[in-house]
Motif scaffolding. Structure first.
Motif, PDB file in Angstrom:
ATOM      1  N   VAL A  64       0.764  -1.050   0.047  1.00 36.15           N
ATOM      2  CA  VAL A  64      -0.002  -0.048   0.003  1.00 36.15           C
ATOM      3  C   VAL A  64       0.825   1.135   0.137  1.00 36.15           C
ATOM      4  CG1 VAL A  64      -1.735   1.437   1.285  1.00 36.15           C
ATOM      5  CG2 VAL A  64      -1.855  -1.275   1.101  1.00 36.15           C
ATOM      6  N   ARG A  66       1.157   4.809   0.950  1.00 41.91           N
ATOM      7  CA  ARG A  66       0.897   5.659   2.141  1.00 41.91           C
ATOM      8  C   ARG A  66       0.490   6.927   1.793  1.00 41.91           C
ATOM      9  NH1 ARG A  66       3.323   3.389   7.686  1.00 41.91           N
ATOM     10  NH2 ARG A  66       3.102   1.119   7.226  1.00 41.91           N
ATOM     11  N   GLU A  93      -1.505  -1.093   7.522  1.00 39.67           N
ATOM     12  CA  GLU A  93      -1.766  -0.814   5.985  1.00 39.67           C
ATOM     13  C   GLU A  93      -3.364  -1.221   6.043  1.00 39.67           C
ATOM     14  OE1 GLU A  93       2.337  -1.254   5.846  1.00 39.67           O
ATOM     15  OE2 GLU A  93       0.784  -2.668   6.546  1.00 39.67           O
ATOM     16  N   TYR A  96      -5.292   1.882   6.873  1.00 38.17           N
ATOM     17  CA  TYR A  96      -5.126   2.828   5.701  1.00 38.17           C
ATOM     18  C   TYR A  96      -6.371   2.589   5.185  1.00 38.17           C
ATOM     19  CZ  TYR A  96      -0.648   4.590   6.865  1.00 38.17           C
ATOM     20  OH  TYR A  96       0.318   5.541   7.540  1.00 38.17           O
ATOM     21  N   LEU A  97      -6.578   1.399   4.652  1.00 36.52           N
ATOM     22  CA  LEU A  97      -7.744   1.011   3.719  1.00 36.52           C
ATOM     23  C   LEU A  97      -9.202   1.639   4.368  1.00 36.52           C
ATOM     24  CD1 LEU A  97      -6.232  -2.070   2.225  1.00 36.52           C
ATOM     25  CD2 LEU A  97      -6.372   0.081   1.183  1.00 36.52           C
TER      26      LEU A  97
END
Length: 112
Positions: A64, A66, A93, A96-97
């Motif tokens: 991913v 960032r 990560e 983040y999603l």
């Protein structure tokens, strides 16, 4: 007649975990006055199912970037980090999603 319930299957356990995580998210979002619409709730539930499966199988996420998440508010990220931390075995990560779901729901609320 035997009233003993059948042992819980792996699918049952995963479904129960999905429901628990969705309840946790609902409480967090209510506390933050964020109300996702029906489509957003459906997309979030689908994402949580995938997170639960990755947590159970150890399947990694693709890498991913960032920087793609620079516009996510610290509040949305903090909420997502709380959820991901509750799993105990998922990489950051995932937060983040997940934060994108919270940010979109928050933004749609302010534009309506």
């Amino acid at each position: 007649m035997n009233n003993a319930s059948a042992p819980e299957t792996e699918d049952d356990a995963a479904n129960r975990q999905v429901e628990q995580v969705l309840a946790q998210i609902h409480a967090l979002l209510c506390g933050a006055a964020i109300v996702p619409n029906a489509v957003q709730q459906q997309m979030l539930a689908s994402h949580i199912r995938a997170m639960v499966m990755r947590s159970r199988t150890g399947e990694p996420l693709p890498e991913v970037d960032r920087e793609l998440f620079d516009e996510i508010s610290p509040h949305s990220m903090q909420l997502a980090e709380q959820v991901v931390a509750s799993f105990g075995n998922l990489p950051i990560e995932e937060a983040y999603l997940l934060s994108v779901h919270f940010e979109v729901a928050k933004e749609n609320q302010t534009t309506n």
